[in-house]
Design an enzyme around this catalytic site. Structure first.
Site, mmCIF file in Angstrom:
data_model
loop_
_atom_site.group_PDB
_atom_site.id
_atom_site.type_symbol
_atom_site.label_atom_id
_atom_site.label_comp_id
_atom_site.label_asym_id
_atom_site.label_seq_id
_atom_site.Cartn_x
_atom_site.Cartn_y
_atom_site.Cartn_z
ATOM 1 N N HIS A 187 -105.811 -45.120 36.195
ATOM 2 C CA HIS A 187 -106.814 -44.794 36.834
ATOM 3 C C HIS A 187 -106.919 -44.101 38.393
ATOM 4 O O HIS A 187 -107.750 -43.546 38.767
ATOM 5 C CB HIS A 187 -107.464 -46.263 37.303
ATOM 6 C CG HIS A 187 -108.096 -46.960 36.127
ATOM 7 N ND1 HIS A 187 -107.522 -47.818 35.280
ATOM 8 C CD2 HIS A 187 -109.469 -46.652 35.468
ATOM 9 C CE1 HIS A 187 -108.529 -48.149 34.233
ATOM 10 N NE2 HIS A 187 -109.594 -47.478 34.564
ATOM 11 N N ARG A 294 -118.089 -47.958 36.374
ATOM 12 C CA ARG A 294 -117.019 -48.730 36.378
ATOM 13 C C ARG A 294 -117.295 -49.637 37.572
ATOM 14 O O ARG A 294 -116.805 -49.454 38.612
ATOM 15 C CB ARG A 294 -115.605 -48.106 36.632
ATOM 16 C CG ARG A 294 -115.230 -47.192 35.292
ATOM 17 C CD ARG A 294 -113.718 -46.792 35.617
ATOM 18 N NE ARG A 294 -113.211 -46.210 34.441
ATOM 19 C CZ ARG A 294 -113.202 -45.080 34.058
ATOM 20 N NH1 ARG A 294 -113.706 -44.069 34.550
ATOM 21 N NH2 ARG A 294 -112.527 -44.636 32.821
ATOM 22 N N ARG A 330 -121.269 -51.029 33.166
ATOM 23 C CA ARG A 330 -119.956 -51.765 32.525
ATOM 24 C C ARG A 330 -119.871 -52.994 33.417
ATOM 25 O O ARG A 330 -119.786 -52.893 34.747
ATOM 26 C CB ARG A 330 -118.894 -50.944 32.322
ATOM 27 C CG ARG A 330 -117.767 -51.970 31.707
ATOM 28 C CD ARG A 330 -116.653 -50.997 31.330
ATOM 29 N NE ARG A 330 -115.871 -50.764 32.637
ATOM 30 C CZ ARG A 330 -114.498 -50.001 32.476
ATOM 31 N NH1 ARG A 330 -114.500 -49.459 31.342
ATOM 32 N NH2 ARG A 330 -113.887 -49.720 33.642
ATOM 33 N N GLU A 429 -113.120 -50.217 22.456
ATOM 34 C CA GLU A 429 -111.697 -49.997 23.062
ATOM 35 C C GLU A 429 -110.697 -50.450 22.527
ATOM 36 O O GLU A 429 -109.269 -50.397 22.824
ATOM 37 C CB GLU A 429 -111.777 -49.833 24.621
ATOM 38 C CG GLU A 429 -112.326 -50.981 25.311
ATOM 39 C CD GLU A 429 -112.408 -50.967 26.706
ATOM 40 O OE1 GLU A 429 -111.912 -50.028 27.393
ATOM 41 O OE2 GLU A 429 -113.077 -51.844 27.214
ATOM 42 N N ASN A 452 -109.556 -44.238 26.171
ATOM 43 C CA ASN A 452 -108.280 -44.493 27.168
ATOM 44 C C ASN A 452 -107.396 -45.770 26.780
ATOM 45 O O ASN A 452 -106.402 -45.455 26.508
ATOM 46 C CB ASN A 452 -108.779 -44.618 28.517
ATOM 47 C CG ASN A 452 -109.545 -43.565 29.164
ATOM 48 O OD1 ASN A 452 -109.611 -42.553 28.630
ATOM 49 N ND2 ASN A 452 -110.268 -43.737 30.245
ATOM 50 N N ASP A 453 -108.212 -46.722 26.530
ATOM 51 C CA ASP A 453 -107.501 -47.969 25.972
ATOM 52 C C ASP A 453 -107.467 -47.956 24.292
ATOM 53 O O ASP A 453 -106.299 -48.154 23.940
ATOM 54 C CB ASP A 453 -108.355 -49.152 26.180
ATOM 55 C CG ASP A 453 -108.146 -49.643 27.688
ATOM 56 O OD1 ASP A 453 -107.018 -49.393 28.244
ATOM 57 O OD2 ASP A 453 -109.028 -50.170 28.505
ATOM 58 N N ARG A 463 -100.850 -46.051 28.481
ATOM 59 C CA ARG A 463 -101.554 -45.339 29.066
ATOM 60 C C ARG A 463 -100.911 -44.794 30.438
ATOM 61 O O ARG A 463 -101.246 -43.826 30.862
ATOM 62 C CB ARG A 463 -103.050 -45.393 28.944
ATOM 63 C CG ARG A 463 -103.394 -46.529 30.096
ATOM 64 C CD ARG A 463 -104.870 -46.851 29.995
ATOM 65 N NE ARG A 463 -105.853 -46.303 30.608
ATOM 66 C CZ ARG A 463 -107.015 -46.712 30.844
ATOM 67 N NH1 ARG A 463 -107.619 -47.721 30.316
ATOM 68 N NH2 ARG A 463 -107.787 -46.183 31.839
ATOM 69 N N CYS A 500 -117.043 -42.628 26.417
ATOM 70 C CA CYS A 500 -116.941 -42.662 27.921
ATOM 71 C C CYS A 500 -115.279 -42.687 28.208
ATOM 72 O O CYS A 500 -115.158 -42.675 29.432
ATOM 73 C CB CYS A 500 -117.646 -43.794 28.588
ATOM 74 S SG CYS A 500 -117.067 -45.402 28.086
HETATM 75 C C1 PEP Z 1 -111.400 -46.536 28.061
HETATM 76 O O1 PEP Z 1 -110.697 -47.329 28.255
HETATM 77 O O2 PEP Z 1 -111.575 -45.536 27.734
HETATM 78 C C2 PEP Z 1 -112.531 -46.603 29.468
HETATM 79 C C3 PEP Z 1 -113.456 -45.758 29.639
HETATM 80 O O3 PEP Z 1 -112.405 -47.586 30.206
HETATM 81 P P1 PEP Z 1 -111.158 -47.814 31.609
HETATM 82 O O4 PEP Z 1 -110.381 -46.443 31.834
HETATM 83 O O5 PEP Z 1 -111.752 -48.149 32.617
HETATM 84 O O6 PEP Z 1 -110.232 -48.707 31.141
HETATM 85 MG MG MG Z 2 -110.795 -49.450 29.161
#
Ligand code: PEP
Ligand code: MG
Length: 538
Positions: A187, A294, A330, A429, A452-453, A463, A500
């Site tokens: 993040h 977020r 979200r 995700e 991302n997840d 990650r 996203c």
């Molecule tokens: C993701 O997991 O792709 C996502 C957009 O959420 P975050 O990065 O906040 O976990």
């Molecule tokens: Mg996520």
């Protein structure tokens, strides 16, 4: 030259400032001159008071008196004669250095506070730790990254930056940052892209390779760092920087252009935000919508939960500024690498697989309902859609919807307006959600793929861990199959599917995503224009 992970694009040439680790090592030393040791402690105390006064004034101006009140309790401790007296006694009785004496007294104070019944008093334990860290840094003659004296053109160098550390960086002074650890989708990297400052993460030992004041070149496009470069290299990078900025300027011609693929499909290019004010950056960069708000960032950097009213104002601000364009908000996704100081959760072996996001919200219904009520009320002011994170089964989605219905009933009774027809969707995700997308698509209004997840869970590749950035591969066939399945499942039920996760703005992935028929691409505002250009070429 050092190579790390390119986390946020752009070039910077500036001076290094090493942000000290939050854990300061305490070395015990026997001393002989008690008087001068006490004097040394007093000087560090005075300097800390001076720094805190300035920080408090700045916080009052920028965030309001209530947020600045936290510094009040820090100052009180500095002024507390018993605290200073106890440190003096330790120095004298044990003939030890000020660092050791301070650390012992602070640990004792923090322990007393931590054992108290009252939650407010327990939090004061954290204040004691914070203040003593500052005094310790001053005893060691170190600069802290929040220092008022921070010069312009500073490149912050840290072992790691938490998302809230990153959010607090002063953009007028900090032109880039570098960290030892972290991946492209941690993040702090995502925050860097929102702030539009170049960043390289996962550099392993950058905190020990650079000294305060060194000249550093940061190449956020390639993930390269050059320490104390010669004149020619500086010139070379000045040219690169200029070229990059020129390209950014040229892309601005796409701001008002509607994005249509070569096959004639109109797609939405949206922005990801963490704070309501971030909508302006999305609008300035030609975003069609907000694809991910977020909301957890509204809960961070404060001492208590945001109230329904505060949240309502934030969501209303975002939807109003977007003037009818979609805003996908979200619900709280706390846990993983995002923590709240006032919501202590037990330490977990695997926080990313743990008690987080929707799992926590379904368990702490009171917290969840405050947010849902605020979201519903804001839905009366624009095109707001609600999205639930970390859904792994239909049951979770239905449970969340039931709580949402409860909130609707309450608001109806209270005579408060909301949009009863608002769309609700889920983040895909967790691989289980992608695999069951055909079933889920019957119930949701939309999907947004959180790559991302999704990537880390599919490939068992953390990650956040720079050591395994190579298996963390968005283009792995398993990841691509899950994405394709999800998009097709949505379309089969006449629903739309967005993305996203950072992959939506990944220049190498865009043509594949266009081919799969993705309807909405949502990314950091700074990537929108480049993505528009690439989508139109495919
Ligand atoms: C993701 O997991 O792709 C996502 C957009 O959420 P975050 O990065 O906040 O976990
Ligand atoms: Mg996520």
């Amino acid at each position: 030259m050092k190579k790390g992970i390119a986390a946020s694009k752009g070039y910077a040439i500036g001076k290094a400032l090493i942000k000290e680790d939050s854990e300061v090592k305490i070395e015990e030393r026997k001393i002989e001159d008690i008087k001068s040791e006490k004097e040394r402690f007093k000087k560090a105390l005075d300097l800390s008071r001076e720094q805190l006064t300035k920080i408090k004034e700045k916080a009052e101006k920028e965030m309001g008196a209530d947020k600045a009140a936290v510094f009040e309790s820090h100052m009180m401790l500095l002024d507390d004669p018993e605290f200073a007296g106890a440190v003096g006694m330790e120095i004298e009785n044990n003939m030890v250095n000020a660092e050791k004496a301070l650390n012992d007294v602070a640990t004792m104070y923090a322990g007393i506070f931590a054992a108290m019944e009252d939650e407010y008093m327990r939090e004061r334990g954290a204040d004691v730790k914070d203040v003593s860290k500052r005094i310790l840094a001053n005893l060691a003659g170190k600069v802290s990254a929040d220092s008022e004296e921070m010069a312009a053109n500073t490149i912050v160098i840290a072992h790691d930056l938490t998302p809230s550390d990153t959010a607090q960086l002063d953009k007028s002074k900090v032109i880039a940052f570098l960290t030892n650890i972290g991946g492209r989708t941690s993040h702090s990297a995502i925050m860097a892209r929102t702030l539009e400052i170049p960043a390289v993460v996962g550099l392993n030992d950058i905190t020990t390779s650079v000294k305060n004041g060194d000249t550093v070149i940061v190449d956020g496009n390639e993930g390269i760092v050059i320490i104390n470069p010669d004149e020619n290299t500086i010139k070379e990078y000045e040219v690169k920087k200029e070229g990059y900025e020129k390209e950014k300027e040229e892309l601005k011609k796409l701001i008002n252009v509607k994005t249509v693929t070569k096959a004639g499909k109109r797609v939405e290019v949206a922005g990801n935000i963490g704070k309501p004010q971030d909508v302006h950056q999305v609008i300035e960069n030609g975003g069609d919508a907000i694809g991910l708000f977020r909301t957890e960032f509204l809960y961070m950097d404060r001492d208590d939960m945001p109230t329904e009213e505060e949240q309502f104002e934030s969501y209303k601000y975002a939807v109003e500024k977007m003037e009818g364009r979609p805003v996908v908000i979200r619900t709280l996704d706390i846990g993983g690498d995002k923590k709240l100081p006032y919501l202590p959760l037990p330490e977990e072996m695997n926080p990313f697989l743990g008690y987080r996001a929707i799992r926590l919200c379904l368990d702490k219904k009171d917290i969840f309902k405050i947010q849902l009520r605020a979201l519903l009320r804001a839905s009366a002011f624009g095109n707001l859609k609600i999205m639930f994170p970390m859904i792994s089964s239909l049951g979770e989605f239905l449970q969340a919807k039931e709580i949402l219905s409860e909130c609707m009933e309450e608001l109806k009774k209270e005579g408060k307006a909301f949009n009863g027809e608002l769309e609700t969707g889920i983040m895909v995700e967790i691989p289980a959600a992608a695999v069951c997308a055909d079933e889920l698509a019957k119930y949701v209004d939309f999907f947004s793929i959180g790559t991302n997840d999704l990537i880390q869970y599919t490939l068992a590749a953390d990650r956040m861990n720079e050591k395994i950035s190579y298996p963390y591969n968005p283009m792995h066939p398993a990841v691509l199959k899950l994405i394709k399945m999800t998009i097709e499942a949505a379309h089969k039920e006449g629903k739309w599917c967005g993305m996203c996760g950072e992959m939506a703005g990944d220049e190498k992935a865009i043509s594949t995503l266009v081919e799969y028929g993705l309807d909405e691409f949502s990314m950091s505002a700074s990537s929108i224009l480049k993505a528009k250009q690439l989508i139109m070429e495919n």
